[in-house]
Enzyme design. Structure first.
Site, mmCIF file in Angstrom:
data_model
loop_
_atom_site.group_PDB
_atom_site.id
_atom_site.type_symbol
_atom_site.label_atom_id
_atom_site.label_comp_id
_atom_site.label_asym_id
_atom_site.label_seq_id
_atom_site.Cartn_x
_atom_site.Cartn_y
_atom_site.Cartn_z
ATOM 1 N N ARG A 47 0.826 -1.214 0.000
ATOM 2 C CA ARG A 47 0.000 0.000 0.000
ATOM 3 C C ARG A 47 0.863 1.268 0.000
ATOM 4 O O ARG A 47 0.460 2.290 -0.551
ATOM 5 C CB ARG A 47 -0.991 0.000 1.170
ATOM 6 C CG ARG A 47 -2.088 1.041 1.022
ATOM 7 C CD ARG A 47 -3.227 0.863 2.013
ATOM 8 N NE ARG A 47 -4.260 -0.050 1.547
ATOM 9 C CZ ARG A 47 -5.340 0.323 0.841
ATOM 10 N NH1 ARG A 47 -5.531 1.592 0.515
ATOM 11 N NH2 ARG A 47 -6.227 -0.561 0.460
ATOM 12 N N GLU A 56 -9.843 5.811 6.882
ATOM 13 C CA GLU A 56 -8.423 6.133 6.791
ATOM 14 C C GLU A 56 -8.085 7.436 6.069
ATOM 15 O O GLU A 56 -7.193 8.171 6.500
ATOM 16 C CB GLU A 56 -7.677 4.980 6.083
ATOM 17 C CG GLU A 56 -7.662 3.692 6.873
ATOM 18 C CD GLU A 56 -7.300 2.503 5.993
ATOM 19 O OE1 GLU A 56 -8.118 2.131 5.118
ATOM 20 O OE2 GLU A 56 -6.208 1.959 6.170
#
Lengths: 487, 785
Positions: free
Chosen positions: B319, B723
């Site tokens: 990520r 997030e």
């Protein structure tokens, strides 16, 4: 002697006899009373999840309430007081308290774990009355950490909590509560014994001297904001504890033209008013000293007595020229406060002695005083460097300067070489530079998790420079907090 | 659910609702695991932690542990099954087995009548260590080529040639610090033995199914013998995605040994010492760019501190690569990822999951380019943004299909008055030698979906009772983010009933099996869609009953709203009456729902379409810095964030603001500090400083992007929000850099890395003045000038 702890739990009288004197109020609540609304977040008084409110008679027929950390408060300290937790806030019909309603209406909780602590801090603020501004809310909540909300909705709840109609039952019953507690007031020493552990809480200086005469090596407990951690963090067994917090003579604040004397059991919160008035910068530093909960428990005397190299008040007291009075089996002795700190973890306190008071001389009209606290986080953080300066000028020259530093050596200390370098010299750019060089040379900071030695040395020198700027150019912008308030 | 029109006067979704537990939070009646009534004969567990970073255990003697109410001791030798609790790859251990791999690793565990008794007993054991060389940071790990997992590389075009051919090039390095989760509720589990050797575990976990699986594996039981229940967590932030398993396993092991219930609750210091954190990274880059700041070619090397074992580090590192571009088109690009082994705790998920670190690297490069060219960093950002119809393919081959950033950034630039304030900051700085202000705008583009494709699935179980009340179960867990209220809103919307008629329950592996962790911001997207699926199944079963009983023709629409059922505007019956009717007709009133995210396609190397969609946002931050001490305040923040069409604006705003402040803490005051022995010294709030109340900027203006609407058919066109807002805080780091750069008239970029503690800021000030170590004296001419 009294051999049981008596207090009000909410409005219910409790008497505890067979209790571990170093058991914390948080443990008692959660494990013995199954009152699980109060949470443990850190067990060191830094997160506020365990915040409860303590009430005591104000001496005028009413009650005085203050928020404290239950996680580092020993149960016997409850003696003669009222303990209020999040479970006690609802009205008679179960209605939520305005603080609770405001928190719900403003979405002030997410995970909810810190919430009871915030509610109790705000409840104490609510009881003080008066609509708080943002600064007061920030100060009130500095000791409550929330990891979810980012605080904005909690601040909004605090701003709105007085908008709800409410006849506070705690306040309504205050007179009766005060009466019940006054009836509990001891005139003798509380003495507890539990599985070999002993706890004494004398109420007079004579009583204290007597107990210490018999137990000269006892652990002295004042606010418990340090000693509490010996138990909760270092898992120490404290065999004999002597609590000085109930000793009447240690509670006084005496002011006159020469200075101010502060009893060893005066809390930081109680001292803040007078110190802030006489030394505004000291007040500002105390406002950023720990948190409301800690300042409501911790004492100036305790902060000094334990001699931490990073205690915030010592550098200030050293620079101000404070004098410390100890009392003990051989009578009283007095010393300049800096002489008390011998080395890391070593202080000039003899067996059976206790810190009685600290005396701080007044500032002359021709004197400048500033102090600075440098930490990673602005509020409720232990300083990486603390610096304080007291200066007398005449015709642009330094007549006298006293310095005090924390975080730059094994003990809080003066910087004598720097003071010598500066004394008699012109208070100008070149002169202060020489002072800065001397300072950097004589300080012996270490690198740890709070800061590197290089940073500490550099900052200490630059703080001297900042002091120079502030004493020579009053228009200069040098404080980020003032700038924040202005923007 | 084609037939019903659920739009109505009192909608379930798109409306602000308080958290379902808010009234319990404020009254202290919300129960966390440690608050549950304790079962009879409960024991408390304590694990002894290693006091070496890397050592051979020559002797572990627990013979002195017994006595004093000790009921059981469990050591690695005594496990009998496996010591491995790696969630994906093997490596993460229950106990150090013969070799200590980090300072604070559990060695063995004890159960006794109280935590204190268990701790005292555990401390009586004797451990002989033989020290081994330890690798304690990313630089040392790189030097030692200590790759824990295979490196990964993506490449497009000819980056080296493009860099060389560009009129300007730069190379450099930045460090991005890790982060402690600091959930207020520490890790905790309580294991209660059942009949037939089964185990019931109350766990504070984001991933009950994994706790179930790992407890079963270590206890030597089939999964069906272990049940895990999670009502709520006191915060998690990724820190309870995998980390709860070890706690639950130790509690369950001791419960199995003793046949008694066992609770294991970590105190704050042990929690911070022995559980994983956000990965810290070193990022090396080379970049070539035009006169106007447009990037021609770029290479990144991301060195990731994984710690002693893999945990989720492969996905976290992935990520970081997926977000190495942040919001910018990188035509010629190479991204290399090194996943490094160190003798420190095994790092884990943390809100953003590597993405934030990748973005910090990209924004650092933008800043360097801007200072090199003397341009406003925002102008450089705009020039490099992804295009809407062209320049819109990411380094991993996914087309950015709904790029709203140019529009969103424009709106923020206007509403925050960036241009005017930037000039005001410049003017202030010219007149202020000691205090300096800084301002910066940074964008966020964050990919939504688990990049492990199989995790993009969810289940729900909706039970309608005869009185028309509804019980809702789904696989997601509540950690404070408001997932349960959002999913309940979906069910209330589908049935057209009041939210209060929907009862939220604990997450329970016996009700919804094989769940994914509540992570990757996906909680409401996945579980909300599964609950929607379950509820609509029930509606579809009710419709024929309604048509038949009330004689409604098939061309007349039937509507569920206001706790009743309507046909063509005519109220037929209450929802409860319809339900009862269906019951007597022997129609099933419960349904299991399921959802799997469509459109995902991920190649072996991670390229393809790993994300269903992107969430966007931008923030403008202003700071004031004391150049004598490095202290600073964040004075104003403007945020504009895209949540699609918000399911619950109050909950979403909570995520936006809370995420921002948490991100600000990460990049400013939150510093993890290990001593030379590899011991974490910032292991409590006294030393590890998360933002406090006064750190909330005095002027804080967060807004939801009102035009937001998910182009994909996600739940009611909403977007994930957990997030992405954290990364809005990168604007604070850059505002600090702007202020520091002003100390040398913006001629050099501030060598300021995260976390930007006052010390880091002061050292950066000294560096841009070219006077490190010389103090005020040498700085004076610059300042005066």
């Amino acid at each position: 002697m009294t051999d049981s702890v008596r207090f009000l739990f909410g409005h219910e009288m409790r008497e505890l006899r067979d209790v571990d004197p170093t058991r914390t109020v948080l443990q008692w609540l959660r494990e013995d009373q199954y009152a699980t609304g109060t949470k443990e977040g850190c067990a060191e008084g830094d997160c506020g999840a365990c915040t409860v409110v303590l009430g005591e008679p104000d001496g005028e027929g009413g009650m005085r309430y203050r928020a404290v950390n239950a996680c580092i408060l020993f149960v016997p300290v409850l003696d003669g007081r009222q303990l209020l937790t999040v479970e006690h806030l609802a009205g008679a019909d179960g209605a939520m308290h305005p603080v609770q309603r405001a928190m719900v209406d403003h979405h002030g909780s997410q995970c909810g774990f810190c919430t009871p602590g915030f509610v109790m801090s705000l409840f104490a603020l609510y009881l003080e009355g008066g609509r708080p501004d943002r600064q007061r809310i920030n100060d009130t909540l500095a000791g409550n950490l929330c990891r979810c909300t980012g605080y904005r909705p909690i601040v909004d709840a605090a701003l709105a909590m007085h908008d709800y109609p409410w006849d506070d039952p705690v306040r309504a019953r205050a007179a009766g509560t005060a009466e019940r507690l006054t009836a509990l007031r001891r005139t003798d020493t509380l003495a507890l014994a539990w599985q070999g552990r002993r706890y004494f809480a004398p109420v007079s200086a004579d009583g204290l001297a007597r107990v210490l005469g018999e137990h000269p090596d006892a652990t002295l407990l004042a606010g418990g904001t340090d000693v509490g951690l010996w138990v909760t963090k270092r898992h120490m067994d404290l065999d004999t504890v002597v609590h000085v917090g109930d000793v009447a003579e240690l509670h006084g604040i005496h002011e006159d033209a020469d200075g101010v004397a502060i009893g060893a059991a005066v809390t930081h919160g109680e001292a803040l008013d007078v110190l802030g008035r006489r030394f505004p910068d000291f007040g500002e530093l105390l406002r950023r000293f720990a948190s409301v909960q800690i300042r409501n428990s911790g004492t100036l005397g305790g902060n000094i007595a334990n001699g931490s190299p990073i205690g915030d008040s010592m550098p200030v007291l050293i620079a101000l020229g404070a004098r410390l009075t100890l009392n003990g089996p051989d009578g009283r002795r007095e010393m300049p406060i800096e002489d008390y700190f011998i080395d890391y973890g070593r202080q000039d306190r003899r067996p059976g002695e206790f810190v009685e008071r600290v005396w701080i001389p007044a500032l002359g009209g021709d004197e400048h005083f500033r102090c600075y606290k440098i930490s990673k986080r602005f509020d409720q953080d232990i300083s990486a460097v603390c610096a304080a300066f007291r200066l007398r000028l005449s015709d642009g020259r330094v007549v006298a300067i006293r310095t005090g530093f924390g975080g730059v050596a094994a003990t809080p200390r003066r910087a004598p070489r720097t003071e010598r370098e500066l004394t008699g010299a012109a208070w100008d750019e070149a002169g202060v530079r020489r002072g800065e060089a001397a300072l950097a040379a004589e300080l012996t900071p270490i690198t740890d998790m709070r800061a590197s030695r290089e940073y500490r040395r550099l900052v200490a020198a630059q703080l001297l420079h900042k002091f120079y700027i502030e004493t020579t150019d009053p228009q200069a912008r040098t404080r980020v907090l003032a700038e924040e308030a202005a923007s | 659910m084609s037939e019903t029109d659920t739009r109505r006067g009192n909608p379930g979704v798109n409306v602000a609702r308080p958290h379902d537990s808010a009234h319990k939070h404020v009254s202290g009646s919300a129960r966390y695991v440690d608050d549950l009534p304790e079962p009879r004969e409960l024991l408390h567990a304590y694990a002894r932690l290693a006091e070496r970073a890397h050592a051979r255990i020559n002797r572990l003697d627990v013979s002195a542990v017994d006595g004093g109410g000790v009921a059981a001791v469990v050591t690695p030798e005594g496990l009998g099954t496996t010591n491995d609790i790696g969630p994906v790859f093997p490596g993460d251990q229950v106990f150090a087995d013969g070799e200590v791999l980090f300072y604070g690793q559990p060695l063995f565990a004890v159960a006794a009548g109280s935590i204190d008794a268990a701790r005292r007993a555990a401390m009586r054991a004797e451990v002989d260590y033989e020290d081994l060389p330890a690798i304690l940071d990313v630089d040392a790990a790189l030097d030692a080529d200590a790759d824990l997992l295979a490196p990964k590389r993506w490449r497009r075009g000819e980056p080296e040639a493009a860099i060389e051919a560009a009129p300007h090039h730069l190379e450099g390095r930045t460090y991005v610090g890790g982060q402690e989760h600091f959930y207020l509720e520490g890790q905790v589990a309580m294991a209660v033995p059942q009949e037939d050797g089964d185990m019931l575990v109350y766990s504070s976990t984001q991933h009950p199914s994994e706790v179930q699986h790992l407890v079963a594996k270590v206890l030597g039981l089939p999964d069906h013998a272990v049940t895990v229940e999670t009502r709520r967590m006191g915060g998690a932030f990724g820190g309870k995605e995998t980390q709860g398993a070890q706690i639950a396993v130790i509690a369950a092991l001791l419960a199995q040994r003793t046949g008694r219930p066992v609770k294991y609750r970590l105190d704050r210091d042990d929690d911070m010492t022995m559980t994983g954190k956000r990965h810290d990274l070193r990022i090396d880059y080379r970049v070539g760019f035009d006169d106007d700041g447009r990037i021609r070619g770029i290479t990144f090397m991301q060195a990731v501190r994984c710690g002693y074992a893999p945990d989720l580090s492969h996905s976290v590192s992935d990520r970081a690569m997926y977000h190495a571009d942040n919001a910018y088109f990188l035509e010629n690009v190479e991204i290399t990822s090194r996943r490094l082994r160190t003798n420190t705790v095994s790092n884990t998920a943390f809100r953003g999951f590597g993405g934030p670190q990748g973005m910090v690297g990209m924004e650092h490069v933008i800043e360097e380019i801007a200072r090199e060219l003397g341009l406003d960093p925002l102008a450089v950002r705009r020039r490099n943004l992804y295009g809407v119809d062209e320049r819109n393919i990411t380094p991993y081959g996914m087309t950015v299909e709904d790029n709203i950033l140019p529009e969103l950034l424009g709106e923020l630039e206007t509403s925050s008055e960036y241009a005017r304030r930037r000039e005001a900051v410049r003017a202030y700085n010219a007149a202020s030698p000691w205090l300096k202000k800084g301002i910066a705008v940074t964008p966020v583009k964050f990919g939504i979906s688990f990049t492990a494709k199989h995790l993009n699935q969810a289940g729900a179980l909706v039970l309608v009772y005869q009185d028309g009340s509804v019980q809702l179960n789904h696989g997601g867990t509540e950690m404070g983010q408001g997932l349960h209220i959002k999913v309940a809103q979906v069910v209330a919307e589908v049935f057209g009933i009041d939210l209060e008629r929907v009862r939220i329950t604990a997450t329970h592996t016996g009700k919804v099996p094989n769940t994914s962790p509540t992570a990757a911001s996906s909680g409401s997207d996945l579980n909300g869609a599964a609950a929607y699926n379950a509820a609509t199944k029930i509606v579809d079963r009710l419709l024929p009953v309604i048509r038949d009983h009330f004689d409604v023709s098939t061309d007349a629409a039937i509507t569920f709203r206001d706790n009743a059922v309507y046909a063509g505007g005519r109220e037929l019956a209450s929802f409860a009456e319809v339900v009862r009717l269906a019951y007597f007709r022997r129609v099933q009133l419960s349904a299991a729902g399921f959802y799997a995210t469509p459109k995902l396609q991920i190649n072996e190397d991670g390229t393809g379409r790993p994300f269903y969609y992107f969430a966007y946002g931008a923030a403008c931050s202003e700071v004031v810095v004391d150049t004598l001490t490095g202290e600073y305040r964040v004075t104003r923040v403007d945020i504009l964030h895209d949540v699609g069409r918000s399911l619950n604006p109050a909950i979403d705003m909570g995520q936006i603001e809370g995420g921002f402040i948490q991100g600000m803490g990460w990049l400013t005051t939150e510093e993890l500090w290990w001593d030379e022995h590899g011991r974490l010294m910032t292991h409590a709030p006294s030393t590890y400083k998360i933002p406090a109340c006064s750190d909330l900027p005095a002027d804080f203006r967060a807004r939801i992007y009102e035009r937001g609407e998910n182009v994909e058919e996600a739940l009611y066109r909403s977007k994930a929000v957990g997030e992405p807002p954290l990364m809005l805080a990168i604007s604070v780091l850059h505002a600090l850099k702007d202020a520091v750069a002003s100390a040398a008239d913006y001629r050099v970029a501030a060598p300021l890395h995260a976390p930007a503690t006052p010390e880091a800021v002061l050292m950066a000030v000294q560096a841009v003045r070219g006077t490190v170590g010389a103090g005020v004296a040498a700085a004076q001419p610059e300042v005066a000038g």
